[in-house]
Motif scaffolding. Sequence first.
Motif, short mmCIF file in Angstrom:
data_model
loop_
_atom_site.label_atom_id
_atom_site.label_comp_id
_atom_site.label_asym_id
_atom_site.label_seq_id
_atom_site.Cartn_x
_atom_site.Cartn_y
_atom_site.Cartn_z
N ASP A 654 0.84 -1.20 0.00
CA ASP A 654 0.00 0.00 0.00
C ASP A 654 0.88 1.25 0.00
O ASP A 654 0.61 2.21 -0.74
CB ASP A 654 -0.92 0.00 1.22
CG ASP A 654 -1.92 -1.15 1.19
OD1 ASP A 654 -1.59 -2.20 0.61
OD2 ASP A 654 -3.03 -0.99 1.71
N SER A 655 1.92 1.26 0.84
CA SER A 655 2.81 2.42 0.91
C SER A 655 3.56 2.61 -0.41
O SER A 655 3.78 3.75 -0.85
CB SER A 655 3.80 2.23 2.06
OG SER A 655 3.12 2.11 3.30
N THR A 658 1.22 4.27 -2.81
CA THR A 658 0.99 5.66 -2.43
C THR A 658 2.17 6.54 -2.84
O THR A 658 1.98 7.64 -3.37
CB THR A 658 0.77 5.75 -0.91
OG1 THR A 658 -0.35 4.94 -0.54
CG2 THR A 658 0.49 7.18 -0.51
N ILE A 661 2.25 7.17 -6.58
CA ILE A 661 1.21 8.11 -7.02
C ILE A 661 1.60 9.54 -6.64
O ILE A 661 1.49 10.47 -7.44
CB ILE A 661 -0.14 7.72 -6.39
CG1 ILE A 661 -0.64 6.40 -7.00
CG2 ILE A 661 -1.17 8.81 -6.60
CD1 ILE A 661 -1.90 5.87 -6.38
N GLU A 662 2.09 9.70 -5.38
CA GLU A 662 2.40 11.05 -4.90
C GLU A 662 3.69 11.60 -5.48
O GLU A 662 3.86 12.82 -5.57
CB GLU A 662 2.47 11.03 -3.38
CG GLU A 662 1.12 10.73 -2.72
CD GLU A 662 1.23 10.65 -1.20
OE1 GLU A 662 2.38 10.70 -0.70
OE2 GLU A 662 0.18 10.53 -0.53
N ASN A 682 -5.68 -2.43 0.89
CA ASN A 682 -6.71 -1.39 0.88
C ASN A 682 -7.31 -1.31 -0.52
O ASN A 682 -6.69 -0.83 -1.46
CB ASN A 682 -6.10 -0.06 1.29
CG ASN A 682 -7.14 1.06 1.35
OD1 ASN A 682 -8.33 0.81 1.18
ND2 ASN A 682 -6.68 2.27 1.62
N LEU A 685 -7.34 1.77 -2.93
CA LEU A 685 -6.17 2.13 -3.75
C LEU A 685 -6.37 1.74 -5.21
O LEU A 685 -5.76 2.33 -6.10
CB LEU A 685 -4.91 1.46 -3.20
CG LEU A 685 -4.32 2.09 -1.93
CD1 LEU A 685 -3.14 1.28 -1.43
CD2 LEU A 685 -3.89 3.52 -2.20
N LYS A 688 -8.08 4.69 -6.63
CA LYS A 688 -7.15 5.82 -6.65
C LYS A 688 -6.14 5.64 -7.78
O LYS A 688 -5.75 6.61 -8.45
CB LYS A 688 -6.44 5.89 -5.29
CG LYS A 688 -5.61 7.15 -5.09
CD LYS A 688 -5.06 7.21 -3.67
CE LYS A 688 -4.23 8.48 -3.46
NZ LYS A 688 -3.67 8.54 -2.09
#
Length: 959
Positions: A654-655, A658, A661-662, A682, A685, A688
């Motif tokens: 998950d991290s 993230t 994406i960021e 999650n 995601l 997202k």
Amino acid sequence: ATQDDKDIVFKYIEAAAKLNKLPEVERIIRESKSYDPAKVKDFLIEMKLSDPRALIHLCDTNGYIAELTKYLYKNGFWKHIEIYLVKVNPQAAPEVMGALLDMECEESAIKGLLINVRACAIDHLVEAFEKRHRIQMLQPWLEARANEGNQQTELHTALAKIYVDTNRDADSFLVNNQFYDPKIVGKYCEEREPLKAYLAYKKGWGKCDQELIEVTNKNMLHKLQASYLVERQDPELWKLVLSADNQHMKRLVEQVVQTALPEAKTPEEVSITVKAFADAELHHELIEILDKIVLHRSEYSQFSNLQSLLILTAIKTEPSRVMDYVNRLENYNAPKLAQKALEHNLNEEALAIYTKFGNNEEAMDVLLNKIHDLSRAAVFAEKLNQPLIWSKLGQGYLIGENVEEAIKCFIKGNDPKSFMLVIGSAERQGKFDQLIDYLLMARQKIKDSQIDGALIYAYAKCQKLSDLESFLAQANSANVEQVGDRCYDEKLYEAGRILFNQIGKLGKFASCLVNLGQFQEAIKAAKKAESTKTWEEVNLACVKAKEFQLAATAGLKIIVHPDRLEFLIGTYEKYGFWEELIKLLDSGLALEQAHNGIFTELGILLAKYVPTRLMDHLRHYFQRLHITKVLKACEECLLWKEAVFLHYHYGQFDSAITIMIEHSPTAFEHDIFVQNIQKVTNSELYYKAINFYLAEQPLLLNELLTSIANKLDLAKTVGVLKNTGALALVQSFLKSAQSYNVQAVNDALNELYLESEDFENLRTSVTEFDKFDQLGFAKKLEKHELLEFRRIAALIYKKNKKYPESIALSKQDEQFKDAIETAMESKSGEVAEGLLRFFVSIQNKQCFAACLYTCYELIEPDVVIELAWRNNLLEFAFPFLIQSLREIKSEVASLRKKTEELQKKEEKKSKEQQAHMEVNDFIGQQYPPLMPPPDPMMSNMSGMYFQPNVYGFPPNKQG
């Protein structure tokens, strides 16, 4: 005493001290108890009196030993410290020494102070030094006490630890000393020197059996364990290690068979071991044991019971060895064993037994009655000099562990096939000279890396280094590195030096040189000290002098201690030599003692100073890193790509997603993104990620969606894509996901096909996937301006059994073929007749005929005749009428045939019954009845049963 009394006494002490009345201060402290000792102590320390005796008495009485020691040391009262320990309180030595060590007092001073200390709590003194990792300083003092005859367990235990750490004749001490605690010393040695732990536990002789078994299992010291078990002669301990639950039993048994038992010193050791294996039902292992004992130990070879047991066990478990034992042994119960061999179909072995002991009659019986070979009986005992015979003889010698003779036979037979067995047996017995001759012969026949490797090893064991160099100069297939490692492990450093030099493995090459005494003089002093602190001092001096090569040599000794690694890194970074520090840690990665801290700190340094190397380091060593620490460094240095890699291998998918994406400009890679997104926990995601791809990677969106199709809520996904107006972009994904037959996907695809006027794919979709609002969609299509879409609407009506609506739409578009097929599928005569009348009404004669042909089974002939006669369509109806008449005629003919067959059967049955009655009447008139009249039911069985005649038999056919 009250508080007022304490204050008065303190004021008195204060006044006497300020007036320099030091004897009075000392007297009051000795004689009075009415004062606060802590307050007085603090005052006296602050006053810094020229004579500290009052303070010494106060601190000694109230247990302020450490503070007293620090005060005396810092203020130069060294003589008072010595007097205090020698004359006042020797028992305070542990606390005094601990305080001096904490203040980094010179080692020589502490040792000098210890010389005068005789009586103190040795266990506390040892604990004080050991807690500060300075126990080696106690060595002279402890040895002096031991030489005085002190047998205190703590003293000798401490000496054992020191000898183990310094490697100073530790083995001899552990074996010969009677006073140390073997359990404590063994535990201390387990992580340092497992062999010494074994010696310590063995010294306990029964008190540390479990610990000895565990440490030898953990460190693969099964040879030592086997020797101990044989010497121990404990049946219960044997039962424990030979249980099926012991996962190390196989290796232990190998060592018992190969080493321990052949080296047994007494018959009792042999007897108990053999009994233990027999009790454990380890038959194969038992025969190996007996083989070793009987065939290779002269003191046991003449034991008749052991020889007989060996052959009997072989007969029952390993018949292939019986012949070898029969030929090699002399003192066994021959008649009994020969009979046992015959019972187990070992005819050849029985023959050999009888022949060996001169029982020629029995031998001949075996040849004639068991083997059934007359030719062999004629040439009994003859031998042939042929290669095959030599090879078989070699196998026999090999089974009997006589490898020297086996090698001779194999060479004469020119047979290299059993090279693995020969190599193993020769190496076990140390017959390397003979093995070289065999391997040189085998190389001429077989090209195999095992042969070349064994030959190199044999040269090394025989110290034939010139031959070894010559062989390496030739073409060979040996795994030189593996052989070199083996030589290094067995301390064959000259051979290892040659091998590692040959393959360029400089690390092991240097190790061999060091073990041979060829090392730099600059490091000799540090090596003798064998102290981490010494290595730190050498390293620091070399760094300051920029002698980085020597510094690296010292540094490699430091970085293997996790608690000193941070200090070393601080030293290099303090002087700005981060490049040399990275080189040092790089070289430290290859150390045997390399720990996770080295890999982790190197990763952090690369993140700070050489980020271009970080990713390669992570790929190679991520399993050795403290990932969280390196992650923190990566995030601080904005190394997002590396952070994604670590999150992935740490299981934090998950991290990883993230971050990509960021921080997509530096962190995003499509393949890695797909790998991670499939493992996230999650589910939000997923959506997202869809929005992220829509914004930044729209052309890769289909591939992303396909990879996680089985994890998506397809309805929700379609909703997200529909809201963003991206349905057309992912049409290929929707098409692949349509196999799940989800309404949202079907609706979306159908709408896309409708918008793009793709009627072919739309027809396929509505035909194969039924989860959508079929009637609503049909209503929408039936008003479409294109004919093909209206045909699809008719198809949907037909699939939903709305036949009138489907036919009406087909008639409207003059798709009469579709209408006819729909009527046929409806299986309704009413629908088919209605369509037929429609064709009559529009005077479409061809469709009238086609409808009759297709819906033949649904339309009544009278309706057809009427419509054809009234509308002048008889010639188009004639095929239908002809077929109808043909079927009627066929059915009438079939009924007539069945009727005639039934009539014939009835006539035949009637005639048989009449003939039967006539026969019964005739028998009744000629002979009186001997049996009751027949059952009327039996008379009606159409000749299947007959009335018995006077003799009780049924009449013949003529009767």
